[in-house]
Design a protein around this motif. Sequence first.
Motif, PDB file in Angstrom:
ATOM      1  N   TRP A  59       0.712  -1.398   0.066  1.00 19.26           N
ATOM      2  CA  TRP A  59      -0.040  -0.041   0.084  1.00 19.26           C
ATOM      3  C   TRP A  59       0.646   1.211   0.073  1.00 19.26           C
ATOM      4  CZ3 TRP A  59      -1.048   4.551   2.529  1.00 19.26           C
ATOM      5  CH2 TRP A  59      -2.512   4.849   2.337  1.00 19.26           C
ATOM      6  N   MET A  63       1.120   3.967  -2.810  1.00 17.99           N
ATOM      7  CA  MET A  63       0.888   5.444  -2.671  1.00 17.99           C
ATOM      8  C   MET A  63       2.230   6.173  -2.646  1.00 17.99           C
ATOM      9  SD  MET A  63      -2.598   6.303  -1.758  1.00 17.99           S
ATOM     10  CE  MET A  63      -2.531   7.624  -0.812  1.00 17.99           C
ATOM     11  N   TRP A  77      -4.625   9.508   2.174  1.00 13.78           N
ATOM     12  CA  TRP A  77      -5.415   8.953   0.969  1.00 13.78           C
ATOM     13  C   TRP A  77      -6.600   9.614   0.253  1.00 13.78           C
ATOM     14  CZ3 TRP A  77     -10.551   7.025   1.074  1.00 13.78           C
ATOM     15  CH2 TRP A  77     -10.801   6.045  -0.046  1.00 13.78           C
TER      16      TRP A  77
END
Length: 507
Positions: A59, A63, A77
């Motif tokens: 993740w 990102m 996010w």
Amino acid sequence: MKNLQPKRTSPPPTQHPDVEALKSRIRELEILKTAVEAADVGIFYLDLRTNTSTISGAWRRLMGVEDTEISDFQAEWRKRVHPDDLSRLETALEEHLAGHTNRVSIDYRLRPFNSEEWRWFRTDASCTEWDAGGVALNLVGTQWEISKRKRMELALKQSEEDLRSLVDNTPIGSALVALDGVCIRSNKALQRYLGYSANEFAKLNFKTLIHWEDLPVHNDNVALLLNGHAASFEMERRYIRKDGSVVWGHVCCVLARDADGKPQHYVVQIIDITAQRRLEEMKRDFINLASHEIRTPVTTVTGALDLAHMLYAKGTDTKLAELLQIAKRGSDRLRSILDDLLDFDRVSASTMALTIVRCDITQVIQHAIARSAKILEERSAEISLTQSDEIIEWHCDPNMLQKVLMSLLSNAAKYSPKAGKILIDASLDAKNLTIRVRDYGIGIPVEFHEHAFEPFWHRDPSDARAHQSIGFGLSVSRHVIRQMGGELSIEPVEGPGTELQITLPQV
């Protein structure tokens, strides 16, 4: 003496079953972790009680925050989701947390920390814990990049929209028709052509729009498609509009099949030729009327000139005899033009009746030569006939074949020098009768071979005047031969001249 007892030994200690299960579970988790990391799928766990997040290394990589300290992953996010997608995404999450949906599955755009471009991602998430009141306590999910797939989907969607726009706005009527005749889809041109809306078309059986006289041929062609004997067919036929009027269309129909060859539907395209057909009908009516109205006085004049020529051709008045000869040639020429016009009209309208019989081909050729004697004598042409068999019999219309041969002989004589040679060859095999007429005149260049069969065609406009021809001969001749199931073509030759070839297949 001591009583010796066997020494009792204790069994070796064993692992507790719970410990073994735990180790097995740890190994499974390690394998799962490795697989998830290799798949580049980000995993997140959101504790809704504390509003804290636990995220995987994948993740972080997605990102772009591998080496960045972030205190609130959820806020980071949200900040990077495309503004146009954020409200849609939040609505989907709220619907799920409220218990209205089983899970969240949504595509959206996001800009990673280390990038200036928007990328497409997909998130699948669901709650796994609820309190006694049914309030969600957590949210567990995955996130992965789908930019490549999304670009392909968008490109495909755009391509489909472009194709749909092209079909909808093309001036040619188009439709998808189910195997049972129901119209699946129609474009604007077809709707204008037949006077029905798209909704009305969807309720119609396409066969009901075809003129009843054209249905038998339509059904025969469709049977050929379904049986695999043809991939498509083209024809001209009539349709009944919504207002009851009749229109003409040039139809091209293709049967679409799936990968296994199973018929799926028909693709139909129709070009409106109503105005063209009406113009052709007017032209035929005019030619027919004019030809018949002119024929009567021409016949009268020609008959009178023939009689006068018989009476005065050998008289003492040479000037009168010369004038009568000129007038007779002119009247014969006019009568020949009228015959050509009528033949062209009947052939182009496919109304010329043929009588196919088995006949002596040599006799047909000899009769054509005899009836062409006048032009052959005028040009002092030398005729030579060869044939593969002593007796050649074949199925054809002898009168029409004779007229075609006379036309070919006339052209050969006109476009050859004086005293030129004309060769006729007839040959026979198991499948075809072939008749060749060869001259050694000015010839026709290869690039004009097909043009020579067009009505009124002349390589040079001065040819029409010099050879007294309006250019119907080859066009009419090809139509006649094709109506007999054969073909008339110009074959390449070495040296000067032209070779016309008639091919008639076995009936």
